[in-house]
Design a protein around this motif. Structure first.
Motif, PDB file in Angstrom:
ATOM      1  N   LYS A 183       0.807  -1.211   0.000  1.00 55.58           N
ATOM      2  CA  LYS A 183       0.000   0.000   0.000  1.00 55.58           C
ATOM      3  C   LYS A 183       0.845   1.269   0.000  1.00 55.58           C
ATOM      4  CE  LYS A 183      -3.988  -2.164   2.253  1.00 55.58           C
ATOM      5  NZ  LYS A 183      -4.873  -2.181   3.434  1.00 55.58           N
ATOM      6  N   ASN A 186       1.200   3.479  -3.339  1.00 54.06           N
ATOM      7  CA  ASN A 186       0.241   4.464  -3.844  1.00 54.06           C
ATOM      8  C   ASN A 186       0.693   5.878  -3.510  1.00 54.06           C
ATOM      9  OD1 ASN A 186      -1.493   1.883  -3.619  1.00 54.06           O
ATOM     10  ND2 ASN A 186      -2.801   3.271  -4.780  1.00 54.06           N
ATOM     11  N   GLU A 193      -6.430   5.860  -4.840  1.00 54.56           N
ATOM     12  CA  GLU A 193      -6.865   4.680  -4.070  1.00 54.56           C
ATOM     13  C   GLU A 193      -7.563   3.648  -4.947  1.00 54.56           C
ATOM     14  OE1 GLU A 193      -6.518   3.642  -0.827  1.00 54.56           O
ATOM     15  OE2 GLU A 193      -4.990   5.208  -0.818  1.00 54.56           O
ATOM     16  N   LYS A 196      -4.442  -0.577  -7.310  1.00 60.00           N
ATOM     17  CA  LYS A 196      -3.754  -1.480  -6.388  1.00 60.00           C
ATOM     18  C   LYS A 196      -2.403  -1.877  -6.982  1.00 60.00           C
ATOM     19  CE  LYS A 196      -4.028  -6.061  -4.251  1.00 60.00           C
ATOM     20  NZ  LYS A 196      -4.812  -7.315  -4.134  1.00 60.00           N
TER      21      LYS A 196
END
Length: 231
Positions: A183, A186, A193, A196
């Motif tokens: 994560k 990002n 968001e 992925k």
């Protein structure tokens, strides 16, 4: 490509035809097979720079991949900035440490043992480029309208395969790195968001002393991967 306004089906004459006579097709297929057999995943890279134009052309090739409803649910972030690569390595090693210290089961660790992987990931610093592959779980138009993408894992997987083949065609080596979760990428890559991160590809030229695991040269035979159902 998603269009918010209705777009009707409009057939176009096939723009390109690349068909070959059977003998030439067989020879071309065999040449490509033999060339792809020279593709090796390596962890030892030279730090020598690779022109951004080469990476861009390979990503353009990946962008020609087929996708669900032609939504092309992917984005590629190519990174050569040393500070960003260092951040990726630090975060990846932190996740890998948790993986090897209990996050993975015994069976998984046993499967990885012949590959020779571990917590340390110096290639994430040394390889001249890291290409982060993002899957777009859903799309958002410029005016904020959210729309659904289809067959996202399949589509992104095909595009990534195109990219790896294109990089190999350009004489480059790669390493696929797929820690989960990722994560942090990002924020680091300024991606929304809705996307992925699914893979990091280390890209560059192999070091003079580069090695591969012996087990990596063991491939399934053709009868193990192909069933022909001929009429």
């Amino acid at each position: 490509m998603y269009f918010r306004d209705k777009v009707s089906y409009q057939p176009l004459p096939l723009p390109d035809r690349v068909g070959l006579p059977e003998d030439e097709a067989r020879a071309a297929a065999e040449r490509f097979r033999d060339y792809m057999r020279k593709r090796h995943t390596v962890r030892d890279f030279r730090p020598d720079p690779v022109a951004a134009e080469i990476i861009a052309a390979c990503v353009e090739a990946a962008g020609t991949a087929p996708s669900g409803a032609n939504h092309q649910p992917w984005h590629f972030v190519a990174i050569s900035d040393p500070a960003m690569k260092a951040q990726i390595r630090a975060a990846a090693e932190e996740e890998e440490r948790a993986f090897y210290e209990g996050g993975a089961g015994d069976e998984w660790l046993k499967a990885l043992e012949p590959i020779g992987t571990g917590v340390s990931k110096p290639h994430l610093d040394i390889a001249p480029w890291l290409v982060v592959v993002f899957a777009q779980r859903y799309g958002v138009t410029r005016d904020g309208h959210r729309y659904k993408n289809y067959y996202v894992p399949e589509s992104v997987g095909i595009a990534t395969g195109f990219l790896i083949a294109a990089l190999h065609h350009a004489g480059l080596s790669t390493l696929t790195h797929t820690p989960n979760p990722m994560k942090f990428l990002n924020a680091l890559c300024s991606r929304p968001e809705s996307e992925k991160p699914v893979m990091i590809l280390a890209v560059g030229h192999p070091a003079a002393d580069a090695t591969v695991p012996a087990v990596a040269k063991i491939k399934k035979s053709l009868p193990e991967i192909l069933t022909l159902c001929e009429g």
